[in-house]
Design a protein around this motif. Structure first.
Motif, PDB file in Angstrom:
ATOM      1  N   PRO A  10      17.534 -45.616  20.282  1.00 49.70           N
ATOM      2  CA  PRO A  10      16.866 -44.772  19.289  1.00 49.70           C
ATOM      3  C   PRO A  10      17.884 -44.120  18.364  1.00 49.70           C
ATOM      4  O   PRO A  10      19.056 -43.951  18.720  1.00 49.70           O
ATOM      5  CB  PRO A  10      16.158 -43.725  20.159  1.00 49.70           C
ATOM      6  N   LEU A  11      17.453 -43.722  17.180  1.00 47.03           N
ATOM      7  CA  LEU A  11      18.359 -43.072  16.235  1.00 47.03           C
ATOM      8  C   LEU A  11      18.894 -41.758  16.785  1.00 47.03           C
ATOM      9  O   LEU A  11      19.971 -41.303  16.393  1.00 47.03           O
ATOM     10  CB  LEU A  11      17.653 -42.839  14.899  1.00 47.03           C
ATOM     11  N   THR A  12      18.158 -41.153  17.702  1.00 46.04           N
ATOM     12  CA  THR A  12      18.619 -39.901  18.310  1.00 46.04           C
ATOM     13  C   THR A  12      19.860 -40.091  19.173  1.00 46.04           C
ATOM     14  O   THR A  12      20.486 -39.110  19.573  1.00 46.04           O
ATOM     15  CB  THR A  12      17.504 -39.264  19.151  1.00 46.04           C
ATOM     16  N   SER A  13      20.234 -41.350  19.449  1.00 47.31           N
ATOM     17  CA  SER A  13      21.447 -41.591  20.247  1.00 47.31           C
ATOM     18  C   SER A  13      22.721 -41.412  19.405  1.00 47.31           C
ATOM     19  O   SER A  13      23.825 -41.392  19.952  1.00 47.31           O
ATOM     20  CB  SER A  13      21.430 -42.992  20.855  1.00 47.31           C
ATOM     21  N   SER A  63      29.591 -42.796  16.224  1.00 44.23           N
ATOM     22  CA  SER A  63      29.482 -43.019  17.661  1.00 44.23           C
ATOM     23  C   SER A  63      28.035 -42.789  18.113  1.00 44.23           C
ATOM     24  O   SER A  63      27.318 -41.971  17.520  1.00 44.23           O
ATOM     25  CB  SER A  63      30.404 -42.069  18.438  1.00 44.23           C
ATOM     26  N   PHE A  64      27.636 -43.510  19.138  1.00 46.32           N
ATOM     27  CA  PHE A  64      26.295 -43.334  19.698  1.00 46.32           C
ATOM     28  C   PHE A  64      26.344 -43.620  21.193  1.00 46.32           C
ATOM     29  O   PHE A  64      27.321 -44.186  21.702  1.00 46.32           O
ATOM     30  CB  PHE A  64      25.279 -44.241  18.993  1.00 46.32           C
ATOM     31  N   ILE A  98      22.504 -49.231  15.370  1.00 41.66           N
ATOM     32  CA  ILE A  98      21.975 -48.560  16.557  1.00 41.66           C
ATOM     33  C   ILE A  98      20.672 -49.204  17.011  1.00 41.66           C
ATOM     34  O   ILE A  98      20.469 -49.453  18.212  1.00 41.66           O
ATOM     35  CB  ILE A  98      21.797 -47.061  16.272  1.00 41.66           C
ATOM     36  N   GLN A  99      19.794 -49.502  16.070  1.00 44.87           N
ATOM     37  CA  GLN A  99      18.518 -50.118  16.435  1.00 44.87           C
ATOM     38  C   GLN A  99      18.709 -51.541  16.934  1.00 44.87           C
ATOM     39  O   GLN A  99      17.984 -51.993  17.831  1.00 44.87           O
ATOM     40  CB  GLN A  99      17.564 -50.067  15.244  1.00 44.87           C
ATOM     41  N   GLY A 149      26.079 -45.601   4.509  1.00 43.19           N
ATOM     42  CA  GLY A 149      26.558 -45.441   5.879  1.00 43.19           C
ATOM     43  C   GLY A 149      25.439 -45.113   6.841  1.00 43.19           C
ATOM     44  O   GLY A 149      25.337 -45.703   7.928  1.00 43.19           O
ATOM     45  N   PHE A 150      24.580 -44.181   6.466  1.00 41.89           N
ATOM     46  CA  PHE A 150      23.450 -43.837   7.327  1.00 41.89           C
ATOM     47  C   PHE A 150      22.562 -45.064   7.554  1.00 41.89           C
ATOM     48  O   PHE A 150      22.072 -45.298   8.665  1.00 41.89           O
ATOM     49  CB  PHE A 150      22.625 -42.711   6.709  1.00 41.89           C
ATOM     50  N   THR A 151      22.354 -45.856   6.510  1.00 42.72           N
ATOM     51  CA  THR A 151      21.528 -47.070   6.644  1.00 42.72           C
ATOM     52  C   THR A 151      22.170 -48.047   7.627  1.00 42.72           C
ATOM     53  O   THR A 151      21.492 -48.614   8.500  1.00 42.72           O
ATOM     54  CB  THR A 151      21.353 -47.751   5.276  1.00 42.72           C
ATOM     55  N   ARG A 152      23.487 -48.215   7.502  1.00 38.66           N
ATOM     56  CA  ARG A 152      24.175 -49.154   8.391  1.00 38.66           C
ATOM     57  C   ARG A 152      24.233 -48.624   9.821  1.00 38.66           C
ATOM     58  O   ARG A 152      24.156 -49.396  10.780  1.00 38.66           O
ATOM     59  CB  ARG A 152      25.567 -49.456   7.850  1.00 38.66           C
ATOM     60  N   PHE A 153      24.360 -47.309   9.998  1.00 34.45           N
ATOM     61  CA  PHE A 153      24.265 -46.714  11.340  1.00 34.45           C
ATOM     62  C   PHE A 153      22.944 -47.116  11.972  1.00 34.45           C
ATOM     63  O   PHE A 153      22.881 -47.578  13.119  1.00 34.45           O
ATOM     64  CB  PHE A 153      24.255 -45.184  11.283  1.00 34.45           C
ATOM     65  N   ALA A 154      21.867 -46.851  11.218  1.00 31.21           N
ATOM     66  CA  ALA A 154      20.528 -47.081  11.748  1.00 31.21           C
ATOM     67  C   ALA A 154      20.343 -48.535  12.151  1.00 31.21           C
ATOM     68  O   ALA A 154      19.813 -48.833  13.230  1.00 31.21           O
ATOM     69  CB  ALA A 154      19.482 -46.676  10.706  1.00 31.21           C
ATOM     70  N   GLU A 155      20.797 -49.454  11.295  1.00 31.14           N
ATOM     71  CA  GLU A 155      20.653 -50.880  11.599  1.00 31.14           C
ATOM     72  C   GLU A 155      21.424 -51.245  12.862  1.00 31.14           C
ATOM     73  O   GLU A 155      20.911 -51.980  13.725  1.00 31.14           O
ATOM     74  CB  GLU A 155      21.151 -51.708  10.417  1.00 31.14           C
TER      75      GLU A 155
END
Length: 247
Positions: free
Chosen positions: A59-62, A124-125, A53-54, A45-51
Motif C-alpha cells: 500500500p502507499l502507506t508503506s 524507502s518503503f 510500491i504498488q 517522483g511521487f508518481t514513480r514511488f506509487a508505481e
C-alpha cells in the motif's frame, strides 16, 4: 518516545509536520531503499514511488522515508511554504493527517549542478519479509536545535564557519543522530549507511567526532551539498537498510 504507524508497518519518532525524526520497520517487515539514477522532479517522483510500491504489492502507506534535492537553500518562510506543498500528496495517500507526519526525510541542496526544481533522490518503503532483522532510517538533521524559534535563534554556532564552529556543529549533529537511533534501541554499530552534507572541510574533526564514536563503521558518504535552510552548514542522516537498489 516512538509512535506506531500501523498502516505502514513501521514506528516513527514524532517531530514536525513536514517529517518525522526517523522510522523503524515493524517486526516481520524490512525497509527497502530505492535511489533514482538521476534526481526526479517532485510530482514525477511521487508518481514513480506509487508505481514502484504498488508493483511490489504494497500500500502507499508503506512509504516511510525519502531524500530530496533542492536548487538552493530556503528562507524560513520559503521552507515552510515548500513543506506545505510537499505534505499534500502524503495527505492524499493517507499518511499525513494534517498534524502528524510519520515519514522521515532529508532535503539538501547540491552546491554543484543542482536540480532546476525540488526533486527526489531516493525513497524507502516497508515490505514483509519472514525473519527480517531490524531496519531503520534516521531523518536528516542540521545544527538547528528543536523548538519554535527562528533558525537563526536555535542554530549552533550561527554563521560561524571557523574550524571551531564547524567542529561544534559536527559534534552536535552526530549527537542528534545518536539520540534518534537510541529511540529505537539502536546505535552506530547497527548503521549500514551514514551520509554527511556540507560544503565545508570537516577533516580536522572527522576522527574525533565521527570515527572514534563508530559513525564511520561502514564508511561515510560525503555529499557536497548544503542543508535546506540558509545559514545551516552541516547535516547528517543514517540508516540500517539491507535491501537497496538504483532505478
Amino acid at each position: 518516545m516512538t509512535s506506531d504507524f500501523s498502516a505502514g508497518n513501521y514506528r516513527f519518532i514524532p517531530a514536525v509536520f513536514q517529517y518525522s525524526g526517523g522510522v523503524a520497520a515493524s517486526p516481520g517487515f524490512e525497509i527497502e531503499r530505492v535511489r533514482f539514477d538521476r534526481p526526479v522532479p517532485l510530482a514525477e517522483g511521487f508518481t514513480r514511488f506509487a508505481e514502484y510500491i504498488q508493483a511490489a504489492s504494497r500500500p502507499l502507506t508503506s512509504f516511510c522515508a525519502c531524500e530530496l534535492r533542492s536548487p538552493a537553500a530556503f528562507t524560513d518562510e520559503g521552507f515552510r511554504n515548500f513543506n506545505l506543498h510537499y505534505v499534500r500528496t502524503l495527505a492524499e495517500w493517507g499518511i499525513y493527517d494534517g498534524t502528524t507526519n510519520p515519514v522521515a526525510r532529508s532535503n539538501v541542496c547540491p552546491e554543484v549542478d543542482p536540480p532546476a526544481e525540488p526533486s527526489f533522490y531516493a525513497f524507502s518503503f516497508t515490505r514483509p519479509r519472514e525473519g527480517a532483522g531490524p531496519s531503520f532510517v534516521i531523518a536528516g538533521s542540521g545544527e538547528s536545535q528543536e523548538g519554535n524559534a527562528s533558525y537563526a535563534e536555535r542554530t549552533v554556532r550561527y554563521r560561524d564557519i571557523s574550524p571551531d564552529g564547524i567542529a561544534e556543529k559536527v559534534h552536535y549533529v552526530a549527537g542528534v543522530m545518536e539520540r534518534r537511533m537510541g529511540e529505537f534501541g539502536f546505535g552506530w554499530k547497527d548503521a549500514t549507511g551514514v551520509q554527511t552534507y556540507t560544503i565545508h572541510d570537516f577533516h580536522h574533526v572527522f576522527a574525533e567526532a565521527l570515527v572514534c564514536r563508530g559513525a564511520a563503521r561502514s564508511g561515510l558518504t560525503w555529499h557536497f551539498a548544503r542543508p535546506p535552510v540558509i545559514d545551516l552548514e552541516y547535516e547528517m542522516d543514517c540508516r540500517r537498510v539491507l535491501r537497496e537498489l538504483v532505478i
